[in-house]
Design an enzyme around this catalytic site. Structure first.
Site, PDB file in Angstrom:
ATOM      1  CG  PHE A 187      18.075  90.732 -86.864  1.00 35.35           C
ATOM      2  CD1 PHE A 187      16.934  91.364 -87.325  1.00 35.35           C
ATOM      3  CD2 PHE A 187      18.355  90.775 -85.510  1.00 35.35           C
ATOM      4  CE1 PHE A 187      16.080  92.031 -86.442  1.00 35.35           C
ATOM      5  CE2 PHE A 187      17.518  91.437 -84.633  1.00 35.35           C
ATOM      6  CZ  PHE A 187      16.377  92.071 -85.097  1.00 35.35           C
ATOM      7  CG  ASP A 213      17.736  83.754 -87.096  1.00 34.22           C
ATOM      8  OD1 ASP A 213      16.509  83.509 -87.072  1.00 34.22           O
ATOM      9  OD2 ASP A 213      18.277  84.638 -86.408  1.00 34.22           O
ATOM     10  NE  ARG A 265      10.542  94.986 -91.711  1.00 35.63           N
ATOM     11  CZ  ARG A 265      10.980  94.296 -90.662  1.00 35.63           C
ATOM     12  NH1 ARG A 265      11.945  93.400 -90.806  1.00 35.63           N
ATOM     13  NH2 ARG A 265      10.481  94.505 -89.464  1.00 35.63           N
TER      14      ARG A 265
HETATM   15  C1  PLP Z   1      13.520  89.052 -85.110  1.00 40.18           C
HETATM   16  C2  PLP Z   1      14.875  88.450 -85.216  1.00 40.18           C
HETATM   17  C3  PLP Z   1      15.610  88.159 -84.077  1.00 40.18           C
HETATM   18  C4  PLP Z   1      15.057  88.490 -82.732  1.00 40.18           C
HETATM   19  O1  PLP Z   1      15.876  88.090 -81.695  1.00 40.18           O
HETATM   20  P1  PLP Z   1      15.331  88.139 -80.209  1.00 40.18           P
HETATM   21  O2  PLP Z   1      16.467  87.673 -79.415  1.00 40.18           O
HETATM   22  O3  PLP Z   1      14.164  87.185 -80.134  1.00 40.18           O
HETATM   23  O4  PLP Z   1      14.912  89.535 -79.923  1.00 40.18           O
HETATM   24  C5  PLP Z   1      16.851  87.548 -84.246  1.00 40.18           C
HETATM   25  N1  PLP Z   1      17.338  87.272 -85.466  1.00 40.18           N
HETATM   26  C6  PLP Z   1      16.626  87.568 -86.591  1.00 40.18           C
HETATM   27  C7  PLP Z   1      17.193  87.229 -87.920  1.00 40.18           C
HETATM   28  C8  PLP Z   1      15.390  88.165 -86.492  1.00 40.18           C
HETATM   29  O5  PLP Z   1      14.707  88.468 -87.586  1.00 40.18           O
END
Ligand code: PLP
Length: 423
Positions: free
Chosen positions: A132, A203, A382
């Site tokens: 991400f 994560d 998705r």
């Molecule tokens: C949804 C998601 C985020 C979201 O980060 P925010 O700081 O809460 O907006 C971060 N990392 C991953 C892998 C995600 O899927």
């Protein structure tokens, strides 16, 4: 497989009662719970109570009388049960991005404090190319802040094992890929990282509440995750952060090992000490005052997941995703769709992606017909399957709609080609 078969599967579904826990709009099949979880019925009344009674009448007294001061830990302890952690290893705070900054900085600090290794020798943060973006940005920003002593090594999903060696400081991975749903083997990669002398940061944004996670069983070092996806905490819900007990102990004495030193991470915030002394507990990963209203909504969301149990969720998630893949390939197989998720359910989370050359427009046409998934650049359709409230007949109807959209090229009108700011 017919629509009636799906109705029969729903009748036998051990989770069928849980759908009524959510308010889902009429005429909508919601396949985006991986991006924003649905609204639990109990949330509005609970949040109203927090606002009108705890805040309106209790005022500042509610920090004690309504135990606001413990809420971030209380909800954290509930999330701990979903991710195989101890109750005092998890706290809710901030956003996933901010929590990643905290744990990544702490992990690098732990590595650089080991006397026998120089930072330059052990300089790599190994991650996945298609992680991400926020995770990549946060890592690069931290590397910049630390003066480029480290380097982000971005590799493909199946190159992670080979990329881990004695120059690796931290392996930083998202357990379930946000696009394809491909799932890493947390146990194997964590073991490999440790054998190489590295630390593992996970994560869990697309895992918590969707797939069983066993952080301590896997010996994970740090983890973070999102409250508004499968945990149903509401838009922008607080995130969570996990640190293994052994690290919390090892960090004692290193005041700024977690660099966002804030007053709620102090061992005694109400001493208003002028010198920062971090809590020895997970509290040191808290920074400032949490949003009590948002945390209250998150607690209701987490309770909806706890009520179902991880094994029932996983079994249904596998059944739903398998059914979706099978029906799409049977009914839309010649309509330009290609599976971009792992075919084996053992290797994926609770979402499925297909590529299509006009993915954005196809998704817009689906949404117009009440089937809500999302588009991810460049060409992905998705679909997320939250087992608490998605039914088997939803899958049938969604695929039927997809088939009709593709067959009649309804996505062609130019209007659905103009992208909104949020996809
Ligand atoms: C949804 C998601 C985020 C979201 O980060 P925010 O700081 O809460 O907006 C971060 N990392 C991953 C892998 C995600 O899927």
């Amino acid at each position: 497989m017919t629509r009636d078969d799906c109705i029969a599967l729903d009748a036998r579904d051990p989770l069928r009662q849980h759908r009524a826990v959510f308010t889902l709009p009429q005429g909508v099949i919601y396949l985006d719970g991986n991006s924003l979880g649905a609204l639990p019925r109990a949330t509005s009344a609970h949040v109203r109570d927090v606002i009108e009674h705890q805040w309106g009448e209790g005022l500042i007294r509610s920090w004690n009388s309504a135990a606001w001061i413990d809420l971030a830990r209380r909800v954290g302890a509930k999330i701990a049960r979903l991710i195989g952690a101890l109750p005092d290893e998890v706290v809710c705070a901030d956003s996933t991005s901010v929590n990643l900054f905290k744990v990544l900085a702490t992990a690098l600090r732990l590595q650089s404090s080991r006397p026998q290794v120089s930072v330059l020798e052990r300089r790599f943060i190994v991650t996945e190319k298609t992680n991400f973006p926020t995770d990549l940005y946060v890592a690069e920003g931290l590397i910049d802040l630390l003066g480029h002593k480290h380097e982000l090594k971005r590799v493909d999903f199946d190159e992670i094992h080979a990329a881990i060696d004695d120059r690796t400081a931290v392996v930083m991975l998202t357990h379930v890929n946000f696009r394809t749903g491909a799932m890493h083997d947390m146990h194997a990669i964590t073991r490999l990282a440790h054998d190489a002398g590295a630390l593992a940061v996970w994560d869990l944004s697309h895992s918590a509440g969707a797939v069983p996670v066993a952080l301590n069983d896997a010996d994970a070092d740090f983890a973070i995750g999102c409250g508004y996806k499968y945990l149903n905490g509401g838009p922008g819900a607080p995130a969570f952060v996990f640190a293994a007990t052994r690290h919390l102990r090892a960090l004692t004495g290193d005041a700024y090992a977690q660099p966002l030193a804030g007053w709620l991470g102090h061992r005694a915030p109400f001493d208003f000490d002028h010198r920062y002394q971090p809590a020895s507990s997970i509290d040191r990963f808290a920074v400032g005052t949490p949003s009590i209203v948002a945390l209250s909504a998150l607690e209701v969301g987490v309770d909806t997941v706890l009520a179902a149990g991880p094994d029932a969720l996983r079994s249904k998630s596998i059944a739903l995703t398998d059914l979706f893949v099978r029906l799409v390939e049977q009914r839309c197989g010649d309509q330009g769709l290609h599976l971009a998720s792992p075919r084996s359910s053992a290797h994926r989370g609770s979402q499925i992606c297909f590529t299509h050359v006009d993915a954005y427009a196809v998704m817009q046409a689906l949404i117009q017909r009440g089937v809500i998934g999302d588009f991810r650049a460049p060409d992905l359709l998705r679909f997320g399957f939250a087992p608490l409230y998605v039914s088997y007949v939803d899958i049938w109807d969604a695929v039927d709609t997809l088939h009709q959209v593709l067959a009649h090229a309804e996505w062609r009108p130019a209007a659905s080609q103009v992208r909104a700011r949020v996809t």
